[in-house]
Scaffold this motif. Structure first.
Motif, PDB file in Angstrom:
ATOM      1  N   THR A 154      75.077 -33.071  83.845  1.00  0.00           N
ATOM      2  CA  THR A 154      75.863 -31.929  83.372  1.00  0.00           C
ATOM      3  C   THR A 154      75.034 -30.988  82.518  1.00  0.00           C
ATOM      4  OG1 THR A 154      76.592 -33.194  81.418  1.00  0.00           O
ATOM      5  CG2 THR A 154      77.982 -33.294  83.378  1.00  0.00           C
ATOM      6  N   LEU A 203      88.055 -22.734  86.456  1.00  0.00           N
ATOM      7  CA  LEU A 203      88.516 -23.906  85.704  1.00  0.00           C
ATOM      8  C   LEU A 203      89.904 -23.727  85.092  1.00  0.00           C
ATOM      9  CD1 LEU A 203      87.825 -26.749  84.737  1.00  0.00           C
ATOM     10  CD2 LEU A 203      86.834 -25.731  82.684  1.00  0.00           C
ATOM     11  N   LEU A 212      92.988 -26.321  85.823  1.00  0.00           N
ATOM     12  CA  LEU A 212      93.642 -27.095  84.763  1.00  0.00           C
ATOM     13  C   LEU A 212      95.137 -26.817  84.725  1.00  0.00           C
ATOM     14  CD1 LEU A 212      91.035 -26.796  81.847  1.00  0.00           C
ATOM     15  CD2 LEU A 212      91.356 -28.688  83.455  1.00  0.00           C
ATOM     16  N   VAL A 233      84.893 -36.068  86.662  1.00  0.00           N
ATOM     17  CA  VAL A 233      85.577 -35.737  85.415  1.00  0.00           C
ATOM     18  C   VAL A 233      84.571 -35.342  84.340  1.00  0.00           C
ATOM     19  CG1 VAL A 233      87.098 -36.635  83.606  1.00  0.00           C
ATOM     20  CG2 VAL A 233      87.527 -37.220  85.993  1.00  0.00           C
ATOM     21  N   LEU A 293      83.849 -31.721  84.810  1.00  0.00           N
ATOM     22  CA  LEU A 293      84.979 -30.899  84.387  1.00  0.00           C
ATOM     23  C   LEU A 293      85.070 -30.831  82.867  1.00  0.00           C
ATOM     24  CD1 LEU A 293      87.673 -32.099  86.955  1.00  0.00           C
ATOM     25  CD2 LEU A 293      86.541 -29.857  86.904  1.00  0.00           C
ATOM     26  N   LYS A 294      84.862 -31.957  82.196  1.00  0.00           N
ATOM     27  CA  LYS A 294      84.899 -31.968  80.732  1.00  0.00           C
ATOM     28  C   LYS A 294      83.778 -31.116  80.144  1.00  0.00           C
ATOM     29  CE  LYS A 294      87.072 -36.468  79.831  1.00  0.00           C
ATOM     30  NZ  LYS A 294      86.863 -37.817  79.225  1.00  0.00           N
ATOM     31  N   ALA A 337      84.696 -27.513  80.490  1.00  0.00           N
ATOM     32  CA  ALA A 337      85.719 -27.128  79.514  1.00  0.00           C
ATOM     33  C   ALA A 337      85.108 -26.957  78.133  1.00  0.00           C
ATOM     34  CB  ALA A 337      86.838 -28.170  79.498  1.00  0.00           C
ATOM     35  N   ALA A 338      84.239 -27.887  77.769  1.00  0.00           N
ATOM     36  CA  ALA A 338      83.591 -27.792  76.455  1.00  0.00           C
ATOM     37  C   ALA A 338      82.721 -26.556  76.361  1.00  0.00           C
ATOM     38  CB  ALA A 338      82.767 -29.055  76.207  1.00  0.00           C
ATOM     39  N   TYR A 394      87.328 -24.747  75.774  1.00  0.00           N
ATOM     40  CA  TYR A 394      88.686 -25.199  76.051  1.00  0.00           C
ATOM     41  C   TYR A 394      88.856 -26.656  75.621  1.00  0.00           C
ATOM     42  CZ  TYR A 394      88.918 -21.135  79.224  1.00  0.00           C
ATOM     43  OH  TYR A 394      88.893 -19.874  79.751  1.00  0.00           O
ATOM     44  N   TRP A 413      89.955 -30.343  76.144  1.00  0.00           N
ATOM     45  CA  TRP A 413      90.235 -31.127  77.350  1.00  0.00           C
ATOM     46  C   TRP A 413      91.663 -31.645  77.285  1.00  0.00           C
ATOM     47  CZ3 TRP A 413      88.774 -31.492  82.046  1.00  0.00           C
ATOM     48  CH2 TRP A 413      89.119 -32.599  82.828  1.00  0.00           C
ATOM     49  N   GLY A 441      93.142 -34.173  78.341  1.00  0.00           N
ATOM     50  CA  GLY A 441      93.343 -35.609  78.201  1.00  0.00           C
ATOM     51  C   GLY A 441      94.109 -36.221  79.352  1.00  0.00           C
TER      52      GLY A 441
END
Length: 584
Positions: A45, A102, A106, A123, A126-127, A130-131, A135, A137, A139
């Motif tokens: 990532t 994204l 979401l 995942v 995606l996390k 978002a970070a 945004y 996450w 959860g």
């Protein structure tokens, strides 16, 4: 008034809480899954970007919708990735960037359970995205089909657990081709195939799926239905076996959640796994407060003596040390407490009680013989070796008048049992120091163990005695909701408990609770009118922050100079204790 209850009857009303997926126990057929797959420019990532997102939304075996979008990763697509996926730099150059794709994904996947084959990869990207965009996450609960496949697809049926292999095994309608939507569609069929197999193993709810990959024996996992219908409330639970035998008693702030844990890999105790195998029912007892739950658990264990509980089953095995009531008192290890004599304890075993006796003998020249001596003997006795060593004042040789020297020793013994133990602590601490200075650490360890047993036993008695003598004590503690948790304690036994609402006057509840609380006969202090461990639970609660005394019929106080002040053996230097403890 909310949750008012006497200890004789179960039941309580509890405020609403926000349940989690794990608490809900949602049947799998009612769960909305979003099966997602990503294509990326690499495997990390930190230096790779997403090139495609594909997802399928399903519930109860029915496809509800699909999501697919190419993504501009903001960098070149490596040649080997282009050959693998067919996605080239030219294809994604005009695609929307992740900051546009994204949020849409979401929102589309909101309130669903994410599913992916090798979920940490998809995942994780995606996390990270978002970070990077700032945004939070959401959860999502996440299901990874790889460990599920390892659980139910043996190697003789499939050589590996790759998506293409599993798709072929479960006859997926779409062949995985390293494109996000196609791979997500194939994963849907794999998921359904895995769920069919897991269903035969008792996996019927979402929280079952969360631990379905655990190495739990099938016969244990199938017992999960025993938790169905249990309340999500604090209290006590009883596992019952053939003939309604109570096998095990436990307590929890959430009965249902705790019982479910017995059927997962989180439970590693062999004897408990054995218990679950023969259990056929779980009976809940909802309690108003955690204190009531802990007391009920203790009482039920004492009453039923479940074979799979290891603690608190035999209160009659607790022992005390008594200074006998006779002309020349001596120390005796006993099972019961009698009026008119100093006691310390209770001790968990006779061995520990004897250690406390030995500590007192090390410090005081009390007689150790078991004969009952008259105040003045008609004929002089023969002093034992302890008298010659100065460890006994030999009252057995008194033939003219009572031995006043021994009376002074007995008086000191009574004082150190019921009051300030400093003289004993100082004498034994000095001896431990001398032994340590001579590097006789094993002997020093023996004396330290004796001293610790004495101090702890004396501290327990001094802590118990005032409450055991108190006919009634009423106390209150604020609840997080703004009400009051009320208890009535009689002779150290929990006689009643209630919880009030934030808008309720607690004083009428106190009056009602006192009127309906259990009647308790007075014991002989320091022994309480209950299991010693129950008394300890009550005292811990009374001494907890925020507790206020509402009413007390008798004084409740500790000696100013009590054994509790020496609980950490402060008279023994830290260096010596470290040396001694290293050998114990």
């Amino acid at each position: 008034m909310r949750g008012m209850t006497r200890l004789a009857t179960p039941g309580a009303v509890h405020g609403a809480v926000q349940p989690s997926f794990e608490d809900l126990g949602t049947p799998l057929r009612e769960v909305t899954f979003v099966v997602v797959d990503l294509e990326t420019t690499g495997t990390r990532t930190t230096d790779s970007g997403i090139t495609e997102i594909g997802a399928v939304k399903v519930r109860g075996g029915e496809v509800l919708g699909e999501f697919q979008s190419l993504v501009n990763p903001g960098r070149e697509v490596p040649a080997f990735v282009a050959r693998l996926t067919g996605i080239t730099t030219a294809m994604v150059s005009t695609a929307p960037s992740i900051d546009l794709v994204l949020p849409s994904f979401l929102e589309w996947a909101h309130d669903c359970v994410l599913v992916a084959h090798n979920a940490p990869f998809d995942v994780g990207f995606l996390k990270a995205a978002a970070a990077g965009l700032g945004y939070p996450w959401p959860g999502f609960p996440v299901v990874d089909t790889v460990p599920l496949a390892r659980r139910v697809v043996p190697k003789d049926e499939a050589p590996n657990h790759k998506l293409a292999t599993l798709a072929h095994l479960f006859r997926a309608r779409v062949t995985p081709e390293h494109r996000a939507l196609a791979d997500a569609r194939a994963t849907v069929d794999v998921l359904h195939g895995l769920l069919d197999r897991l269903g035969a193993m008792g996996v019927q709810h979402l929280e079952d799926l969360a631990t379905a990959a655990d190495p739990v024996p099938p016969d244990v996992r199938k017992k999960r239905h025993l938790a169905d219908g249990l309340p999500e409330a604090p209290g006590v639970y009883l596992f019952k076996g053939p003939g309604d035998e109570v096998l095990y008693v436990g307590t929890s702030t959430n009965i249902r959640k705790r019982v479910r844990s017995y059927f997962t890999a989180a439970e590693k105790r062999r004897r408990i796994t054995e218990m679950v195998r023969i259990a056929h029912e779980v009976t809940p007892v909802v309690c108003a407060t955690p204190l009531e739950a802990a007391v009920r658990e203790l009482r039920l264990i004492t009453e039923h003596e479940p074979r799979y509980n290891r603690r608190s089953k035999h209160p009659e095995r607790h022992t005390w040390v008594r200074l006998t009531d006779e002309p020349y008192p001596r120390l005796s290890v006993v099972r019961d407490v009698r009026p008119g004599a100093p006691h310390i304890g209770p001790f968990g075993s006779r061995r520990v009680a004897q250690d406390a006796v030995d500590a007192l003998h090390d410090a005081l020249p009390l007689r150790q013989c078991t004969l009952r001596l008259a105040a003045v003997s008609r004929t002089p006795g023969s002093p034992c070796a302890l008298a010659g060593m100065g460890r006994c004042s030999a009252p057995c040789v008194a033939v003219v008048a009572p031995d006043d020297a021994y009376a002074a020793v007995a008086k000191t013994a009574a004082e150190v049992l019921t009051g300030d133990p400093s003289s004993v602590v100082q004498a034994l601490a000095a001896r431990i120091g001398r032994l340590a200075a001579e590097q006789r650490f094993e002997e020093a360890g023996v004396v330290t163990g004796r001293l610790r047993a004495y101090v702890q036993g004396a501290g327990r008695a001094q802590r118990l005695a005032p409450l055991a003598a108190c006919a009634e004590l009423v106390a209150a503690r604020p609840t997080p909701a703004g009400g009051w948790e009320l208890v009535v304690v009689r002779h150290a036994r929990l006689a009643g408990t209630a919880v009030t609402r934030p808008d309720e006057d607690p004083l009428p509840v106190v009056d009602a609770l006192r009127a309906t609380a259990e009647t308790v006969d007075a014991p002989v202090p320091p022994a309480p009118a209950c299991h010693p461990e129950e008394a300890a639970l009550v005292i811990d609660w009374l001494e907890s922050p925020g507790v206020r005394l509402v009413h007390t019929s008798d004084p409740w106080a500790l000696p100013v100079r009590s054994a509790l002040a020496h609980a950490d053996l402060a008279g023994v230097s830290g260096e010596v204790r470290a040396q001694v403890d290293s050998l114990q």
